[in-house]
Design a protein around this motif. Structure first.
Motif, PDB file in Angstrom:
ATOM      1  N   GLU A  81       0.846  -1.190   0.000  1.00 15.05           N
ATOM      2  CA  GLU A  81       0.000   0.000   0.000  1.00 15.05           C
ATOM      3  C   GLU A  81       0.886   1.246   0.000  1.00 15.05           C
ATOM      4  OE1 GLU A  81      -0.838   0.592   4.810  1.00 15.05           O
ATOM      5  OE2 GLU A  81      -2.458  -0.053   3.478  1.00 15.05           O
ATOM      6  N   LYS A  82       0.378   2.284  -0.636  1.00 12.98           N
ATOM      7  CA  LYS A  82       1.154   3.516  -0.763  1.00 12.98           C
ATOM      8  C   LYS A  82       1.189   4.256   0.570  1.00 12.98           C
ATOM      9  CE  LYS A  82       1.061   5.723  -4.641  1.00 12.98           C
ATOM     10  NZ  LYS A  82       0.678   6.545  -5.810  1.00 12.98           N
ATOM     11  N   VAL A  83       2.387   4.692   0.941  1.00 16.50           N
ATOM     12  CA  VAL A  83       2.583   5.488   2.155  1.00 16.50           C
ATOM     13  C   VAL A  83       3.413   6.716   1.788  1.00 16.50           C
ATOM     14  CG1 VAL A  83       2.358   3.599   3.806  1.00 16.50           C
ATOM     15  CG2 VAL A  83       4.579   4.065   2.769  1.00 16.50           C
ATOM     16  N   TYR A  84       3.542   7.633   2.742  1.00 11.27           N
ATOM     17  CA  TYR A  84       4.159   8.922   2.439  1.00 11.27           C
ATOM     18  C   TYR A  84       5.175   9.300   3.518  1.00 11.27           C
ATOM     19  CZ  TYR A  84      -0.061   9.036  -0.422  1.00 11.27           C
ATOM     20  OH  TYR A  84      -1.052   8.718  -1.303  1.00 11.27           O
ATOM     21  N   ASN A  85       6.331   9.770   3.068  1.00 15.31           N
ATOM     22  CA  ASN A  85       7.338  10.317   3.978  1.00 15.31           C
ATOM     23  C   ASN A  85       7.238  11.841   3.974  1.00 15.31           C
ATOM     24  OD1 ASN A  85       8.305   7.700   4.364  1.00 15.31           O
ATOM     25  ND2 ASN A  85       9.805   7.891   2.710  1.00 15.31           N
ATOM     26  N   LEU A  86       7.207  12.435   5.169  1.00 12.35           N
ATOM     27  CA  LEU A  86       7.117  13.887   5.278  1.00 12.35           C
ATOM     28  C   LEU A  86       8.512  14.490   5.151  1.00 12.35           C
ATOM     29  CD1 LEU A  86       4.952  15.883   7.783  1.00 12.35           C
ATOM     30  CD2 LEU A  86       7.282  16.594   7.297  1.00 12.35           C
ATOM     31  N   ILE A  87       8.689  15.339   4.152  1.00 13.63           N
ATOM     32  CA  ILE A  87       9.983  15.963   3.857  1.00 13.63           C
ATOM     33  C   ILE A  87       9.895  17.464   4.128  1.00 13.63           C
ATOM     34  CG2 ILE A  87      11.829  16.226   2.155  1.00 13.63           C
ATOM     35  CD1 ILE A  87      11.048  13.298   2.715  1.00 13.63           C
ATOM     36  N   ILE A  88      10.915  18.018   4.787  1.00 14.12           N
ATOM     37  CA  ILE A  88      10.963  19.475   4.934  1.00 14.12           C
ATOM     38  C   ILE A  88      12.131  20.025   4.121  1.00 14.12           C
ATOM     39  CG2 ILE A  88       9.879  19.441   7.208  1.00 14.12           C
ATOM     40  CD1 ILE A  88      12.640  20.008   8.414  1.00 14.12           C
ATOM     41  N   ASP A  89      11.869  21.151   3.507  1.00 16.67           N
ATOM     42  CA  ASP A  89      12.861  21.863   2.688  1.00 16.67           C
ATOM     43  C   ASP A  89      13.208  23.153   3.429  1.00 16.67           C
ATOM     44  OD1 ASP A  89      14.211  23.428   0.826  1.00 16.67           O
ATOM     45  OD2 ASP A  89      13.005  22.747  -0.871  1.00 16.67           O
ATOM     46  N   ALA A  90      14.322  23.129   4.166  1.00 15.74           N
ATOM     47  CA  ALA A  90      14.703  24.281   4.989  1.00 15.74           C
ATOM     48  C   ALA A  90      14.929  25.529   4.147  1.00 15.74           C
ATOM     49  CB  ALA A  90      15.961  23.946   5.789  1.00 15.74           C
ATOM     50  N   LYS A  91      15.486  25.352   2.974  1.00 16.32           N
ATOM     51  CA  LYS A  91      15.786  26.492   2.107  1.00 16.32           C
ATOM     52  C   LYS A  91      14.511  27.232   1.720  1.00 16.32           C
ATOM     53  CE  LYS A  91      18.446  27.578  -2.077  1.00 16.32           C
ATOM     54  NZ  LYS A  91      19.241  27.007  -3.192  1.00 16.32           N
ATOM     55  N   ASN A  92      13.487  26.463   1.352  1.00 14.79           N
ATOM     56  CA  ASN A  92      12.211  27.082   0.982  1.00 14.79           C
ATOM     57  C   ASN A  92      11.462  27.603   2.199  1.00 14.79           C
ATOM     58  OD1 ASN A  92      12.001  27.155  -1.787  1.00 14.79           O
ATOM     59  ND2 ASN A  92      11.173  25.082  -1.956  1.00 14.79           N
ATOM     60  N   MET A  93      11.641  26.931   3.326  1.00 12.94           N
ATOM     61  CA  MET A  93      10.948  27.356   4.541  1.00 12.94           C
ATOM     62  C   MET A  93      11.420  28.738   4.994  1.00 12.94           C
ATOM     63  SD  MET A  93      10.274  24.962   7.908  1.00 12.94           S
ATOM     64  CE  MET A  93       9.790  23.547   6.939  1.00 12.94           C
ATOM     65  N   LEU A  94      12.662  29.064   4.632  1.00 10.08           N
ATOM     66  CA  LEU A  94      13.220  30.370   5.001  1.00 10.08           C
ATOM     67  C   LEU A  94      13.061  31.401   3.883  1.00 10.08           C
ATOM     68  CD1 LEU A  94      16.521  29.142   6.716  1.00 10.08           C
ATOM     69  CD2 LEU A  94      14.474  30.062   7.841  1.00 10.08           C
ATOM     70  N   TYR A  95      12.219  31.097   2.911  1.00 11.49           N
ATOM     71  CA  TYR A  95      11.975  32.006   1.785  1.00 11.49           C
ATOM     72  C   TYR A  95      11.447  33.352   2.295  1.00 11.49           C
ATOM     73  CZ  TYR A  95       9.860  33.630  -2.608  1.00 11.49           C
ATOM     74  OH  TYR A  95       9.501  34.359  -3.708  1.00 11.49           O
ATOM     75  N   LYS A  96      11.930  34.404   1.686  1.00 11.48           N
ATOM     76  CA  LYS A  96      11.545  35.776   2.070  1.00 11.48           C
ATOM     77  C   LYS A  96      11.834  36.049   3.546  1.00 11.48           C
ATOM     78  CE  LYS A  96       8.109  36.842  -1.501  1.00 11.48           C
ATOM     79  NZ  LYS A  96       6.737  37.326  -1.767  1.00 11.48           N
TER      80      LYS A  96
END
Length: 403
Positions: A81-96
């Motif tokens: 069954e399909k599952v999902y890993n939660l990924i964070i992108d620090a570079k985009n999170m600090l945008y602006k």
């Protein structure tokens, strides 16, 4: 005195030199072309990667779905069954200048219970990071509310995305565990059908490429994943369940009676369709949960095994007199635990050898009668034992008998 002009002739010798020079230039040009062709053919992919590495691009792996294992009637014994890993992108999170940071952290805390201070520390110390797995193998139900909030107009969430993969599950828990086997996180089968048909069940990973051209246009190329094949077995889940029920019932009745521990050192059964040559059920006791294969409690009651070196210099497993209890498990080393788990996982019905005993005698006699080797009027004297291959095989009667 009049000035006299001097004219030099373009002699034959000069013409020959020019022709030779032209020939050498042409030869060098031809050699360069050949060299470029050779480089393109032999090392083209390497240089292509170097060029692409200097351009802006992204690449996403597309997972394949491992094939199902079904019983004779189509019941799923193993599926993915399909599952999902939660990924964070620090570079985009600090945008602006971090405009979206706090609101994103609040959303992660609200929907997933992530520690805001822990995530904030990671983002601030890894400002150029674009990939960090925070949670693994989430179901769609666990991520859908966050996705709705993320797609809502005017949301302040930035730098969070989900990576898809497949998780192997076994809907019936321990049913037919020794026949099915299991897989690791890398989609490699261990034991049973999962291992034997590993290449058939596995597919091919796909990939989505995105390239930024010189004018900042994003071009995408998708190579879709190829799912694995599904295999249909002769196992009947209903018959399998009945067999396992009575194996457990036998163990529960005779456990800790003759000796401490399980009702028998080895307990197994095979149900076979003699007309079709199909195995309808195959089971050993104790069972283990295919969704929790490292749960050592399944070994409780069994005899502990150890690895020894035999007379031929080969390592083999030998049962000890120690009955596995919860306390024994807690005192096992990592190597001992893994050794005993491996013994639990193997299929006793097909992996161990044992003397067939009296049940083989009718087949032997029938074959002898059919081929004319005996007439049925012969008499044989049993002395009580027979030596074969350096081993003494004794008759159950002890002193032998005449038949």
């Amino acid at each position: 005195m009049s000035e006299q002009k001097v004219y030099r002739k373009f002699t034959i010798k000069m013409q020959k030199k020019l022709v030779v020079l032209f020939f050498f230039v042409l030869l060098a040009f031809a050699g360069l072309c050949i060299r470029l062709y050779w480089i393109s053919r032999e090392d083209g992919e390497q240089y292509k990667k170097q060029v692409l590495s200097q351009r802006g691009y992204d690449s996403t792996t597309l997972p394949f779905k491992r094939g199902d294992i079904l019983d004779a009637k189509g019941t799923k014994l193993a599926t993915s069954e399909k599952v999902y890993n939660l990924i964070i992108d620090a570079k985009n999170m600090l945008y602006k200048d971090g405009k979206y940071l706090e609101s994103t952290l609040e959303a992660l805390n609200l929907y997933f219970g992530l520690d805001m201070s822990e995530v904030r520390d990671y983002v601030n110390t890894h400002k150029t990071s674009s990939y960090k797995v925070m949670l693994k193998q989430l179901s769609y139900d666990q991520i859908k509310d966050f996705q709705e909030a993320d797609s809502a107009e005017g949301n302040m969430i930035m730098g969070v995305w989900f990576e898809e993969e497949y998780k192997r599950i076994y809907p019936n828990g321990s049913l037919a565990c020794d026949v099915i086997g299991f897989t690791g996180r890398d989609n490699v089968g261990s034991y049973g059908l999962e291992e034997f048909y590993n290449e058939v069940l596995n597919g091919t990973t796909g990939r989505e490429y995105g390239y930024l051209t010189s004018d900042s246009t994003l071009e995408r190329t998708v190579k879709p994943a190829v799912d694995g094949y599904t295999i249909h077995t002769t196992i009947d889940a209903n018959i399998q369940a009945v067999v396992e029920k009575y194996l457990k019932q036998f163990n529960d009745e005779f456990a800790n009676t003759v000796r401490p521990g399980n009702g028998a050192e080895n307990l197994g059964a095979i149900v076979y369709d003699i007309h079709k040559g199909e195995v309808l059920a195959m089971a050993n006791y104790p069972f283990y949960d295919l969704n929790d294969t490292r749960n050592a409690s399944a070994m409780i009651g069994s005899l502990m095994v150890e690895e020894i070196e035999n007379s031929n210099g080969y390592k083999e497993l030998k049962k000890t007199n120690t009955v596995i209890t919860e306390n024994v498990i807690n005192n096992m080393t990592e190597d001992q635990l893994y050794l005993n788990l491996n013994y639990l996982w193997k299929n006793y019905c097909i992996s161990d050898t044992y003397e067939p005993g009296s049940t083989a005698k009718p087949f032997t006699v029938a074959a002898a009668l059919e081929t004319g080797a005996i007439t049925g009027r012969e008499q044989y004297s049993c002395t009580g034992s027979l030596v074969k291959g350096g081993h003494t095989i004794r008759c159950h009667g002890g002193y032998g008998h005449v038949g």
